[in-house]
Design a protein around this motif. Sequence first.
Motif, PDB file in Angstrom:
ATOM      1  N   ARG A 299     -26.247   8.322 -86.886  1.00 58.10           N
ATOM      2  CA  ARG A 299     -25.661   9.128 -85.816  1.00 58.10           C
ATOM      3  C   ARG A 299     -26.581   9.148 -84.603  1.00 58.10           C
ATOM      4  O   ARG A 299     -27.728   9.592 -84.697  1.00 58.10           O
ATOM      5  CB  ARG A 299     -25.417  10.552 -86.307  1.00 58.10           C
ATOM      6  CG  ARG A 299     -25.084  11.547 -85.227  1.00 58.10           C
ATOM      7  CD  ARG A 299     -24.718  12.889 -85.814  1.00 58.10           C
ATOM      8  NE  ARG A 299     -23.369  12.880 -86.369  1.00 58.10           N
ATOM      9  CZ  ARG A 299     -22.849  13.877 -87.074  1.00 58.10           C
ATOM     10  NH1 ARG A 299     -23.561  14.952 -87.313  1.00 58.10           N
ATOM     11  NH2 ARG A 299     -21.626  13.799 -87.543  1.00 58.10           N
ATOM     12  N   PRO A 300     -26.111   8.690 -83.443  1.00 57.78           N
ATOM     13  CA  PRO A 300     -26.911   8.836 -82.215  1.00 57.78           C
ATOM     14  C   PRO A 300     -26.770  10.246 -81.647  1.00 57.78           C
ATOM     15  O   PRO A 300     -25.669  10.800 -81.594  1.00 57.78           O
ATOM     16  CB  PRO A 300     -26.310   7.782 -81.267  1.00 57.78           C
ATOM     17  CG  PRO A 300     -24.907   7.604 -81.743  1.00 57.78           C
ATOM     18  CD  PRO A 300     -24.891   7.901 -83.223  1.00 57.78           C
ATOM     19  N   LEU A 301     -27.881  10.824 -81.223  1.00 61.07           N
ATOM     20  CA  LEU A 301     -27.903  12.176 -80.679  1.00 61.07           C
ATOM     21  C   LEU A 301     -28.495  12.151 -79.282  1.00 61.07           C
ATOM     22  O   LEU A 301     -29.605  11.653 -79.081  1.00 61.07           O
ATOM     23  CB  LEU A 301     -28.735  13.108 -81.561  1.00 61.07           C
ATOM     24  CG  LEU A 301     -28.113  13.646 -82.852  1.00 61.07           C
ATOM     25  CD1 LEU A 301     -29.091  14.561 -83.549  1.00 61.07           C
ATOM     26  CD2 LEU A 301     -26.821  14.375 -82.569  1.00 61.07           C
ATOM     27  N   LEU A 302     -27.754  12.675 -78.324  1.00 58.18           N
ATOM     28  CA  LEU A 302     -28.278  12.846 -76.970  1.00 58.18           C
ATOM     29  C   LEU A 302     -28.951  14.215 -76.884  1.00 58.18           C
ATOM     30  O   LEU A 302     -28.335  15.237 -77.201  1.00 58.18           O
ATOM     31  CB  LEU A 302     -27.154  12.749 -75.933  1.00 58.18           C
ATOM     32  CG  LEU A 302     -26.517  11.364 -75.750  1.00 58.18           C
ATOM     33  CD1 LEU A 302     -25.492  11.404 -74.634  1.00 58.18           C
ATOM     34  CD2 LEU A 302     -27.556  10.304 -75.467  1.00 58.18           C
ATOM     35  N   ARG A 397     -41.071  -0.909 -75.002  1.00 57.72           N
ATOM     36  CA  ARG A 397     -40.762  -1.760 -76.139  1.00 57.72           C
ATOM     37  C   ARG A 397     -39.340  -1.537 -76.639  1.00 57.72           C
ATOM     38  O   ARG A 397     -38.709  -0.523 -76.348  1.00 57.72           O
ATOM     39  CB  ARG A 397     -41.763  -1.504 -77.261  1.00 57.72           C
ATOM     40  CG  ARG A 397     -43.218  -1.662 -76.826  1.00 57.72           C
ATOM     41  CD  ARG A 397     -44.175  -1.320 -77.931  1.00 57.72           C
ATOM     42  NE  ARG A 397     -44.095  -2.272 -79.007  1.00 57.72           N
ATOM     43  CZ  ARG A 397     -44.806  -3.404 -79.068  1.00 57.72           C
ATOM     44  NH1 ARG A 397     -45.655  -3.694 -78.085  1.00 57.72           N
ATOM     45  NH2 ARG A 397     -44.676  -4.223 -80.080  1.00 57.72           N
ATOM     46  N   ALA A 398     -38.860  -2.507 -77.424  1.00 58.48           N
ATOM     47  CA  ALA A 398     -37.478  -2.498 -77.900  1.00 58.48           C
ATOM     48  C   ALA A 398     -37.261  -1.390 -78.931  1.00 58.48           C
ATOM     49  O   ALA A 398     -38.183  -0.932 -79.600  1.00 58.48           O
ATOM     50  CB  ALA A 398     -37.128  -3.859 -78.506  1.00 58.48           C
ATOM     51  N   VAL A 399     -35.998  -0.984 -79.068  1.00 63.00           N
ATOM     52  CA  VAL A 399     -35.584   0.033 -80.037  1.00 63.00           C
ATOM     53  C   VAL A 399     -34.418  -0.519 -80.842  1.00 63.00           C
ATOM     54  O   VAL A 399     -33.817  -1.537 -80.489  1.00 63.00           O
ATOM     55  CB  VAL A 399     -35.176   1.346 -79.341  1.00 63.00           C
ATOM     56  CG1 VAL A 399     -36.341   1.928 -78.565  1.00 63.00           C
ATOM     57  CG2 VAL A 399     -33.977   1.127 -78.420  1.00 63.00           C
ATOM     58  N   THR A 400     -34.084   0.159 -81.921  1.00 64.85           N
ATOM     59  CA  THR A 400     -32.980  -0.281 -82.771  1.00 64.85           C
ATOM     60  C   THR A 400     -31.661   0.327 -82.302  1.00 64.85           C
ATOM     61  O   THR A 400     -31.631   1.380 -81.673  1.00 64.85           O
ATOM     62  CB  THR A 400     -33.235   0.132 -84.233  1.00 64.85           C
ATOM     63  OG1 THR A 400     -33.367   1.562 -84.310  1.00 64.85           O
ATOM     64  CG2 THR A 400     -34.527  -0.503 -84.749  1.00 64.85           C
ATOM     65  N   ARG A 401     -30.575  -0.366 -82.614  1.00 63.08           N
ATOM     66  CA  ARG A 401     -29.203   0.115 -82.365  1.00 63.08           C
ATOM     67  C   ARG A 401     -29.011   0.572 -80.924  1.00 63.08           C
ATOM     68  O   ARG A 401     -28.509   1.661 -80.654  1.00 63.08           O
ATOM     69  CB  ARG A 401     -28.858   1.253 -83.327  1.00 63.08           C
ATOM     70  CG  ARG A 401     -28.905   0.841 -84.792  1.00 63.08           C
ATOM     71  CD  ARG A 401     -28.425   1.956 -85.697  1.00 63.08           C
ATOM     72  NE  ARG A 401     -28.433   1.548 -87.090  1.00 63.08           N
ATOM     73  CZ  ARG A 401     -28.020   2.318 -88.090  1.00 63.08           C
ATOM     74  NH1 ARG A 401     -27.580   3.537 -87.837  1.00 63.08           N
ATOM     75  NH2 ARG A 401     -28.065   1.887 -89.330  1.00 63.08           N
ATOM     76  N   LEU A 402     -29.406  -0.279 -80.015  1.00 63.22           N
ATOM     77  CA  LEU A 402     -29.308   0.071 -78.597  1.00 63.22           C
ATOM     78  C   LEU A 402     -27.861   0.224 -78.146  1.00 63.22           C
ATOM     79  O   LEU A 402     -27.533   1.130 -77.367  1.00 63.22           O
ATOM     80  CB  LEU A 402     -30.031  -0.991 -77.760  1.00 63.22           C
ATOM     81  CG  LEU A 402     -30.061  -0.762 -76.246  1.00 63.22           C
ATOM     82  CD1 LEU A 402     -30.730   0.564 -75.905  1.00 63.22           C
ATOM     83  CD2 LEU A 402     -30.769  -1.916 -75.547  1.00 63.22           C
ATOM     84  N   SER A 403     -26.975  -0.646 -78.630  1.00 63.17           N
ATOM     85  CA  SER A 403     -25.573  -0.583 -78.195  1.00 63.17           C
ATOM     86  C   SER A 403     -24.916   0.729 -78.617  1.00 63.17           C
ATOM     87  O   SER A 403     -24.132   1.317 -77.857  1.00 63.17           O
ATOM     88  CB  SER A 403     -24.797  -1.779 -78.759  1.00 63.17           C
ATOM     89  OG  SER A 403     -25.319  -2.997 -78.274  1.00 63.17           O
ATOM     90  N   ALA A 425     -29.966  -8.548 -74.304  1.00 61.21           N
ATOM     91  CA  ALA A 425     -29.119  -7.695 -73.463  1.00 61.21           C
ATOM     92  C   ALA A 425     -28.045  -7.030 -74.313  1.00 61.21           C
ATOM     93  O   ALA A 425     -27.375  -7.693 -75.116  1.00 61.21           O
ATOM     94  CB  ALA A 425     -28.479  -8.526 -72.359  1.00 61.21           C
ATOM     95  N   PRO A 426     -27.857  -5.732 -74.178  1.00 59.96           N
ATOM     96  CA  PRO A 426     -26.829  -5.044 -74.963  1.00 59.96           C
ATOM     97  C   PRO A 426     -25.436  -5.420 -74.479  1.00 59.96           C
ATOM     98  O   PRO A 426     -25.245  -5.930 -73.361  1.00 59.96           O
ATOM     99  CB  PRO A 426     -27.134  -3.569 -74.715  1.00 59.96           C
ATOM    100  CG  PRO A 426     -27.818  -3.544 -73.384  1.00 59.96           C
ATOM    101  CD  PRO A 426     -28.605  -4.825 -73.303  1.00 59.96           C
ATOM    102  N   GLU A 427     -24.462  -5.166 -75.326  1.00 56.25           N
ATOM    103  CA  GLU A 427     -23.091  -5.473 -74.944  1.00 56.25           C
ATOM    104  C   GLU A 427     -22.638  -4.577 -73.804  1.00 56.25           C
ATOM    105  O   GLU A 427     -23.089  -3.429 -73.666  1.00 56.25           O
ATOM    106  CB  GLU A 427     -22.173  -5.292 -76.151  1.00 56.25           C
ATOM    107  CG  GLU A 427     -22.138  -3.885 -76.699  1.00 56.25           C
ATOM    108  CD  GLU A 427     -21.268  -3.764 -77.922  1.00 56.25           C
ATOM    109  OE1 GLU A 427     -20.478  -2.809 -77.982  1.00 56.25           O
ATOM    110  OE2 GLU A 427     -21.389  -4.619 -78.819  1.00 56.25           O
TER     111      GLU A 427
END
Length: 448
Positions: A299-302, A397-403, A425-427
């Motif tokens: 779950r992404p949380l803002l 640096r890069a992170v996971t599940r950017l899209s 590049a993300p979708e």
Amino acid sequence: MPKVKTQYVCQSCGHVEVKWMGRCPGCGEWNTLVEETVSPRGAFSPSKARVVPRPILSIPAQSENRLSTGISECDFVLGGGVVPGSLVLIGGDPGIGKSTLLLQVSHAMAQSGHRVLYVSGEESAAQIRLRAERLGTVHSELFVLAETDLDAALEAALELKPRFLIVDSIQTVFRPGLASAPGSVAQVRECTGLLLRVAKAENMATFIVGHVTKDGVIAGPRMLEHMVDAVLYFEGDRHHMYRVLRAVKNRFGSTHELAVFEMRDDGLREIANPSELFLSEHRDMAPGSAVVCAMEGRRPLLLEVQALVAATSFGTPRRMTTGADVQRMNMLLAVLERRLGMQLGSCDAYVNIAGGVRVEEPAADLGIALALVASHRDRPLRPGVYIGEVGLTAEVRAVTRLSERIREARKLGFQRCIVPASQSAPEAVPDMEIVQVRSVQDAIDQAF
């Protein structure tokens, strides 16, 4: 009369000594060794019905028939529902709402046609009935037993044959055959082992409540968490209305899942969209405020990061965080001062994650760093979401599940995301401007 043998067992880690010591050699805690009687154990004798090992290919594959708890957020944290025969441990601070949550789960299970037995060692049956009346969780299939003798409680459970068994709490029940007091390491370990055997043998889903220590871990030996199938932590501040149910272990699903509840007079209410809740009081033009996106399981949380940088009134500047790692903030301050030339060594710094949520993911580094810069300059950041890990050379640096993070930001109405340029590049997301940066300086140029 045979001499009674005793030993001294640490109540924090389970370390055993033959004599009392002020400090435990196992965990280093003081005054935790308690004298316990050694119970004689019979010698091992093989059973007449021997169990023969089988090739794994000869074992039929069975799909998981999960049972819903009746609360969708609980099902989400458990990985889709309760697996029959599983043993689930729920821990949390006293008064945080563990019993309230389990009573609501019991009522929802009973409404689905499943028989539930609620064993309480802390409250009487009349007290549970009063709380059930207040929460509106009275049902004919919900049975209550106020008992601390675990053997007697399990005898009643085997006669009743419930589909779900709840024990509140594991520190209050005991086995009469052990000389140790309830809540001791020996009692907690033995009671949990017995509940595990009964749950597997009777295919009975079992929930047990565990108290936590002042350090925030389950009281009792660490092996308690290894014995159960799932460990859930119920977190939150008793002075705030929001509670977080977090999975830290789950043999039947992914770990680090998170669900948010609101504590009300009539019980807990599940929050379907936590990001919208945590950003409900966010102001775009406030200096020192930034929005980050953290992943809690799937779950992404803002979340809103608030920072305050001010000149110190003492010789040593103060550095304090609420919901974030203070060591991580110290590292970001050192990067800003050494790599970007900002004079922060004589300033107090405070970081707060609004909403009472704790964030340990490095993907929030960029938002925390920009919030500190905005507070130091007393200028607001441009509206947007800031995603990225900050290294010691000030690179992003890069992170996971950017899209997934970007889609969550767009769902909440944001139209701009600053993300690392070091990953692919993300979708494309409609109506979303994606700005890729390689360093903190590039992010600062884009953020103001």
